[in-house]
Every structure is written in structure tokens, then in C-alpha cells.
Design a protein around this motif. Structure first.
Motif, PDB file in Angstrom:
ATOM      1  N   LEU A 124       0.825  -1.205   0.000  1.00  0.00           N
ATOM      2  CA  LEU A 124       0.000   0.000   0.000  1.00  0.00           C
ATOM      3  C   LEU A 124       0.858   1.253   0.000  1.00  0.00           C
ATOM      4  CD1 LEU A 124      -2.704  -1.107   2.593  1.00  0.00           C
ATOM      5  CD2 LEU A 124      -3.051  -0.830   0.124  1.00  0.00           C
ATOM      6  N   ILE A 125       1.963   1.238   0.744  1.00  0.00           N
ATOM      7  CA  ILE A 125       2.847   2.396   0.791  1.00  0.00           C
ATOM      8  C   ILE A 125       3.547   2.602  -0.547  1.00  0.00           C
ATOM      9  CG2 ILE A 125       4.958   3.303   1.869  1.00  0.00           C
ATOM     10  CD1 ILE A 125       3.993   2.135   4.522  1.00  0.00           C
ATOM     11  N   LYS A 126       3.786   1.537  -1.277  1.00  0.00           N
ATOM     12  CA  LYS A 126       4.361   1.693  -2.619  1.00  0.00           C
ATOM     13  C   LYS A 126       3.394   2.441  -3.532  1.00  0.00           C
ATOM     14  CE  LYS A 126       7.265  -2.469  -2.513  1.00  0.00           C
ATOM     15  NZ  LYS A 126       7.467  -3.825  -3.099  1.00  0.00           N
ATOM     16  N   LEU A 127       2.098   2.206  -3.327  1.00  0.00           N
ATOM     17  CA  LEU A 127       1.088   2.862  -4.151  1.00  0.00           C
ATOM     18  C   LEU A 127       0.740   4.257  -3.636  1.00  0.00           C
ATOM     19  CD1 LEU A 127      -1.275  -0.216  -4.608  1.00  0.00           C
ATOM     20  CD2 LEU A 127       0.293   0.742  -6.313  1.00  0.00           C
ATOM     21  N   LEU A 131       1.518   7.359   2.824  1.00  0.00           N
ATOM     22  CA  LEU A 131       0.651   6.662   3.759  1.00  0.00           C
ATOM     23  C   LEU A 131       1.403   6.266   5.034  1.00  0.00           C
ATOM     24  CD1 LEU A 131      -2.128   5.291   4.310  1.00  0.00           C
ATOM     25  CD2 LEU A 131      -1.151   3.216   3.269  1.00  0.00           C
ATOM     26  N   ILE A 132       0.770   6.518   6.163  1.00  0.00           N
ATOM     27  CA  ILE A 132       1.270   6.085   7.475  1.00  0.00           C
ATOM     28  C   ILE A 132       0.355   4.976   7.971  1.00  0.00           C
ATOM     29  CG2 ILE A 132       1.593   6.789   9.884  1.00  0.00           C
ATOM     30  CD1 ILE A 132       2.107   9.681   8.565  1.00  0.00           C
ATOM     31  N   VAL A 133       0.929   3.831   8.328  1.00  0.00           N
ATOM     32  CA  VAL A 133       0.141   2.679   8.757  1.00  0.00           C
ATOM     33  C   VAL A 133       0.430   2.394  10.227  1.00  0.00           C
ATOM     34  CG1 VAL A 133      -0.453   0.271   8.327  1.00  0.00           C
ATOM     35  CG2 VAL A 133       0.282   1.727   6.421  1.00  0.00           C
ATOM     36  N   VAL A 134      -0.589   2.544  11.053  1.00  0.00           N
ATOM     37  CA  VAL A 134      -0.472   2.232  12.475  1.00  0.00           C
ATOM     38  C   VAL A 134      -0.958   0.804  12.681  1.00  0.00           C
ATOM     39  CG1 VAL A 134      -1.189   2.840  14.814  1.00  0.00           C
ATOM     40  CG2 VAL A 134      -0.848   4.645  13.102  1.00  0.00           C
ATOM     41  N   ARG A 135      -0.031  -0.071  13.078  1.00  0.00           N
ATOM     42  CA  ARG A 135      -0.342  -1.485  13.274  1.00  0.00           C
ATOM     43  C   ARG A 135      -0.260  -1.809  14.768  1.00  0.00           C
ATOM     44  NH1 ARG A 135       1.788  -5.440   8.667  1.00  0.00           N
ATOM     45  NH2 ARG A 135      -0.318  -6.208   9.115  1.00  0.00           N
ATOM     46  N   VAL A 136      -1.394  -2.093  15.374  1.00  0.00           N
ATOM     47  CA  VAL A 136      -1.456  -2.407  16.796  1.00  0.00           C
ATOM     48  C   VAL A 136      -1.732  -3.894  16.952  1.00  0.00           C
ATOM     49  CG1 VAL A 136      -2.519  -1.860  19.008  1.00  0.00           C
ATOM     50  CG2 VAL A 136      -2.405  -0.106  17.226  1.00  0.00           C
ATOM     51  N   SER A 137      -0.875  -4.579  17.697  1.00  0.00           N
ATOM     52  CA  SER A 137      -1.057  -6.019  17.912  1.00  0.00           C
ATOM     53  C   SER A 137      -0.557  -6.375  19.308  1.00  0.00           C
ATOM     54  CB  SER A 137      -0.283  -6.829  16.862  1.00  0.00           C
ATOM     55  OG  SER A 137       1.107  -6.553  16.932  1.00  0.00           O
ATOM     56  N   ALA A 194       3.935  11.663  15.135  1.00  0.00           N
ATOM     57  CA  ALA A 194       5.365  11.793  14.848  1.00  0.00           C
ATOM     58  C   ALA A 194       5.648  11.533  13.370  1.00  0.00           C
ATOM     59  CB  ALA A 194       6.166  10.834  15.724  1.00  0.00           C
ATOM     60  N   ALA A 195       4.998  10.507  12.822  1.00  0.00           N
ATOM     61  CA  ALA A 195       5.209  10.167  11.409  1.00  0.00           C
ATOM     62  C   ALA A 195       4.664  11.259  10.490  1.00  0.00           C
ATOM     63  CB  ALA A 195       4.561   8.822  11.099  1.00  0.00           C
ATOM     64  N   LEU A 196       3.536  11.867  10.869  1.00  0.00           N
ATOM     65  CA  LEU A 196       3.001  12.977  10.071  1.00  0.00           C
ATOM     66  C   LEU A 196       3.973  14.155  10.072  1.00  0.00           C
ATOM     67  CD1 LEU A 196      -0.747  12.873  11.168  1.00  0.00           C
ATOM     68  CD2 LEU A 196       0.092  12.565   8.838  1.00  0.00           C
ATOM     69  N   GLY A 203       8.400  13.634   2.847  1.00  0.00           N
ATOM     70  CA  GLY A 203       7.344  13.354   1.872  1.00  0.00           C
ATOM     71  C   GLY A 203       6.932  11.902   1.835  1.00  0.00           C
ATOM     72  N   ARG A 204       7.413  11.117   2.784  1.00  0.00           N
ATOM     73  CA  ARG A 204       7.158   9.678   2.762  1.00  0.00           C
ATOM     74  C   ARG A 204       6.463   9.212   4.036  1.00  0.00           C
ATOM     75  NH1 ARG A 204      12.818   7.116   2.174  1.00  0.00           N
ATOM     76  NH2 ARG A 204      11.585   5.203   2.013  1.00  0.00           N
ATOM     77  N   GLY A 205       5.609   8.217   3.888  1.00  0.00           N
ATOM     78  CA  GLY A 205       4.976   7.595   5.018  1.00  0.00           C
ATOM     79  C   GLY A 205       5.841   6.486   5.593  1.00  0.00           C
ATOM     80  N   GLN A 206       5.310   5.777   6.590  1.00  0.00           N
ATOM     81  CA  GLN A 206       6.029   4.667   7.197  1.00  0.00           C
ATOM     82  C   GLN A 206       5.070   3.860   8.059  1.00  0.00           C
ATOM     83  OE1 GLN A 206       8.855   5.895  10.390  1.00  0.00           O
ATOM     84  NE2 GLN A 206       8.174   8.000   9.933  1.00  0.00           N
ATOM     85  N   ILE A 207       5.566   2.754   8.588  1.00  0.00           N
ATOM     86  CA  ILE A 207       4.758   1.878   9.435  1.00  0.00           C
ATOM     87  C   ILE A 207       5.059   2.150  10.899  1.00  0.00           C
ATOM     88  CG2 ILE A 207       4.337  -0.524  10.110  1.00  0.00           C
ATOM     89  CD1 ILE A 207       4.856  -1.282   7.171  1.00  0.00           C
ATOM     90  N   VAL A 208       4.019   2.297  11.702  1.00  0.00           N
ATOM     91  CA  VAL A 208       4.131   2.475  13.143  1.00  0.00           C
ATOM     92  C   VAL A 208       3.729   1.149  13.789  1.00  0.00           C
ATOM     93  CG1 VAL A 208       3.332   3.773  15.151  1.00  0.00           C
ATOM     94  CG2 VAL A 208       3.544   4.924  12.919  1.00  0.00           C
ATOM     95  N   ASP A 209       4.697   0.456  14.362  1.00  0.00           N
ATOM     96  CA  ASP A 209       4.493  -0.879  14.936  1.00  0.00           C
ATOM     97  C   ASP A 209       4.284  -0.746  16.445  1.00  0.00           C
ATOM     98  OD1 ASP A 209       4.610  -3.507  15.803  1.00  0.00           O
ATOM     99  OD2 ASP A 209       6.565  -3.958  14.902  1.00  0.00           O
TER     100      ASP A 209
END
Length: 395
Positions: A124-127, A131-137, A194-196, A203-209
Motif C-alpha cells: 500500500l505504501i508503494k502505491l 501513507l502512514i500505517v499504524v499497526r497495533v497487535s 510523529a510520522a506525520l 514526503g514519505r509515510g512509514q509503518i508504526v508498529d
């Protein structure tokens, strides 16, 4: 406005934009950890689209006490509901289209679930490179426990919280709220912010684990170094924090009252309030370390004194002498407390089904771009699907 100021008419709130106005969020989580993160971002002004399973929706819709559950009204506020079955190609395609228009994606499924649904965050981030993806597990996206099922209560146990909560002669106690979930959600929100901010430069998003157990671990104060360096292992101590005295709940003639007077200068003021200035120079209580060693007898002294007064009387005395202290409040108390009303800590929202509904307000307070409750939680699953398709996707 607070309860004493009247009921919020949400139609009048639309001009309140908030600090995150213009940020689009897609939430595909359920229950607490993901949705509370979405609530926090929504309160700050983000436009949050919640994707729910058709018909059933988020299980949170049915959670709460009484015959008309109200928890959903809080955690679902400031959100739009879009119905999509993420286990089907059509549902996945709709989610993908919305995510590619979003700034933030929130999810709290077991690691690998999004990948199985053809919604791999890396792809999704490639597209959508912003995009910032918050992944909570439960245990994070990596490590030997990553694939284990995780809930907030399990995280509280693994993160050290449950071990130290409760009376020493009884099994570990529960906090009374889902603290593991809400801590993880709060750290997820913090990571997204923080990622925003970083995205403004790169100019790039990232994953928040975000791992639930690590979110609990983060607030465990000196638990780890106390053991590693000093060989001290924290155990359950009831209402008392060992070595920090006086700082406890004390019985009055008509209730309970919390006093925190462990600092030297504050303890001196408490002694003056008690009419016991002799305690200030007593070797057993003369400094922080000494009071910690004689904690039980000091608590006994204070308890014998507070028992002579009502809560109202003791509160007045503590205010007069400048001693940090406070009542033990429940929801009924909060709704009539003037300070809660003055700071709009509780707001009353005009709910179309329940009528005026008090709930916690928005925090923290921002002076120029305050957070607010602008929308009721969606009453129906998928009620906003057509609107979001039109505004976000031009369909």
C-alpha cells in the motif's frame, strides 16, 4: 460545552476544525486498541472513515452496561461508517481505494491478517508513498510471539502491570478499565503524529508498529532497572507505594480521601494541619527515606487523625494548608463537580437515539485549534458508505 453549560448540538460544531483538519484516516480495527486510536485522531480534527463488517459492525456497538450500551457513543464519535467485507475481493478493493486516498491507516488485527486480505501495508505504501500505517497487535509485528493472539489483559500481565496491582495476599487485580488497549492506542496516535511531522520533511509515510505489551511496559517506571541494578522486585502492595510516604487513601467519618504529602515541605504542611509540628523533626519522619522506612506507623497516625473529620471538612483543611489531596470520585460525582464543568472535561452530546448523553471531553486542550466532538458515532453500520464513495472516490 460541559453539562452545566448545555448540550452540544453537533450541527453547530462543523466549523470546529481541530489541529488535524485535512488529515484523512481509514480505520479497519475493532474493539478498543485500534478504534480508540481513531477516536483520538478524530477528536483532533482528522476525518476518520471506519470500515466495518456489513450487518454486524464493530462488536463495540454492543458493549457497555445497561439495556442501551453507550460505550460506542464515545469510541465511535467523529467517525464515518463504511460497510465492507474485507474477506471478499470486493470489500478489499473498496478498502484499497479508500486507503490510497488516506494519510493514515489504523489496524489492530493479528500480524499477517492484512496481508492475507491483499492489503499488505508495504504494498500500500508503494502505491501511496505518503501513507502512514499504524499497526497495533499484542506482541508487535516481529519476534517469536508475533503470531500469538493478544488482548489488552494479556499485555497487562506480560508488561508487568498485573503483577503489582492488588493486595499482597490476593491474586493480581484488574485495573478496572482496559488500560493495555488504551495505552497502545495512545502510543499508536503518538506514533502517527510523529510520522506525520516527519513526512513534512521526507514526503514519505512509514509503518508504526505498536505492541500492546510494550505499551504497558513503557509506563512501568523503574520496574526493570530496580531489579537489574538494585535486586528489588516490585510486588503487590495494595493502595500503598512502598517507600513513598505519606501517600495513601485514608478513611474519614463518611468516606475516603487521598493525601499525597511525601515531599519534605509538603509533609511539613500536613503536620501543621494535623496540629503535630513535632512530627516534622521526629527522626522517624524527618526525611523521605525515614518516612519510607516507617510507612505503616505514619499511615496509622494519619488515619487516626482523618477519621475525626468528614470528607468535606478534610478537603477544606487540605486546601487551606496547601497539601495535595483529593476525593475518590465516581461518575455521579464527576457530573456534579464544578471543575469538570469549567474545563469541559465532560461534555453532553445530543444523541439522536439516547438524547443528551454526557461523556468525557477531548484532551489535551489546544489554545488555537481545539479538539471537539463534531459527529455522533454512526448509528447504522455503513450509513456513510455512499457519501464517502462520492467525496473520497468521486463515484
Amino acid at each position: 460545552m460541559g453539562d452545566k453549560g448545555g448540550t452540544i448540538k453537533l450541527t453547530e460544531q462543523t466549523e470546529k476544525k481541530g489541529a488535524l483538519h485535512g488529515i484523512r484516516v481509514v480505520e479497519v480495527g475493532q474493539l478498543i486498541a485500534g478504534p480508540f486510536c481513531g477516536q483520538l485522531l478524530g477528536d483532533m480534527g482528522a476525518e476518520v472513515v471506519k470500515i466495518e463488517p456489513p450487518e454486524t459492525g464493530d462488536p463495540m456497538r454492543a458493549w457497555g452496561q445497561g439495556d442501551r450500551p453507550t460505550w460506542w457513543r464515545v469510541i465511535g464519535r467523529n467517525k464515518y461508517s463504511v460497510a465492507a467485507n474485507l474477506r471478499t475481493p470486493d470489500g478489499q478493493e473498496l478498502a484499497r481505494k479508500l486507503i490510497l486516498k488516506a494519510d493514515v491507516l489504523i489496524e489492530n488485527f493479528r500480524p499477517g491478517t492484512l496481508e492475507r486480505w491483499s492489503l499488505d501495508p508495504e504494498e500500500l505504501i508503494k502505491l501511496n508513498e505518503r501513507l502512514i500505517v499504524v499497526r497495533v497487535s499484542g506482541y508487535g509485528q516481529t519476534g517469536p510471539y508475533a503470531q500469538r493472539a493478544g488482548f489488552g489483559g494479556i499485555a497487562e500481565a506480560m508488561g508487568g502491570w498485573r503483577k503489582i496491582v492488588g493486595e499482597p495476599d490476593r491474586p493480581p487485580s484488574r485495573m478496572g478499565i482496559s488500560i493495555g488497549d488504551t495505552l497502545a492506542a495512545t502510543y499508536g496516535c503518538m506514533g502517527a503524529l510523529a510520522a506525520l511531522h516527519e513526512r513534512e520533511t521526507s514526503g514519505r509515510g512509514q509503518i508504526v508498529d505498536v505492541a500492546l505489551y510494550e505499551s504497558v511496559l513503557q509506563v512501568m517506571e523503574g520496574l526493570i532497572p530496580e531489579w537489574a541494578v538494585a535486586g528489588h522486585k516490585r510486588e503487590r502492595t495494595g493502595s500503598r507505594l512502598p517507600g513513598i510516604a505519606p501517600s495513601n487513601v485514608y478513611r474519614c467519618s463518611d468516606g475516603e480521601f487521598l493525601i499525597g504529602a511525601n515531599q519534605d515541605s509538603v509533609f511539613a504542611r500536613l503536620c501543621d494541619a494535623m496540629g503535630r509540628p513535632d512530627l516534622i523533626s521526629d527522626p522517624r519522619y524527618a526525611d523521605h527515606a525515614a518516612r519510607g522506612r516507617h510507612q505503616q506507623e505514619l499511615d496509622d497516625l494519619i488515619s487516626a487523625w482523618t477519621a475525626q473529620f468528614t470528607v468535606d471538612e478534610l478537603e477544606g483543611t487540605m486546601i487551606e494548608y496547601g497539601v495535595p489531596a483529593g476525593r475518590i470520585l465516581d461518575a455521579e460525582d464527576m457530573l456534579s463537580d464544578p471543575h469538570f464543568a469549567a474545563r469541559e472535561a465532560i461534555v453532553t452530546v445530543d444523541d439522536p437515539e439516547l438524547g443528551p448523553t454526557p461523556m468525557q471531553g477531548t484532551f489535551p486542550k489546544l489554545s488555537r485549534t481545539p479538539s471537539s466532538v463534531r459527529r455522533n458515532a454512526p448509528r447504522e453500520v455503513g450509513q456513510d458508505t455512499d457519501e464517502i464513495r462520492r467525496r473520497w472516490l468521486g463515484e
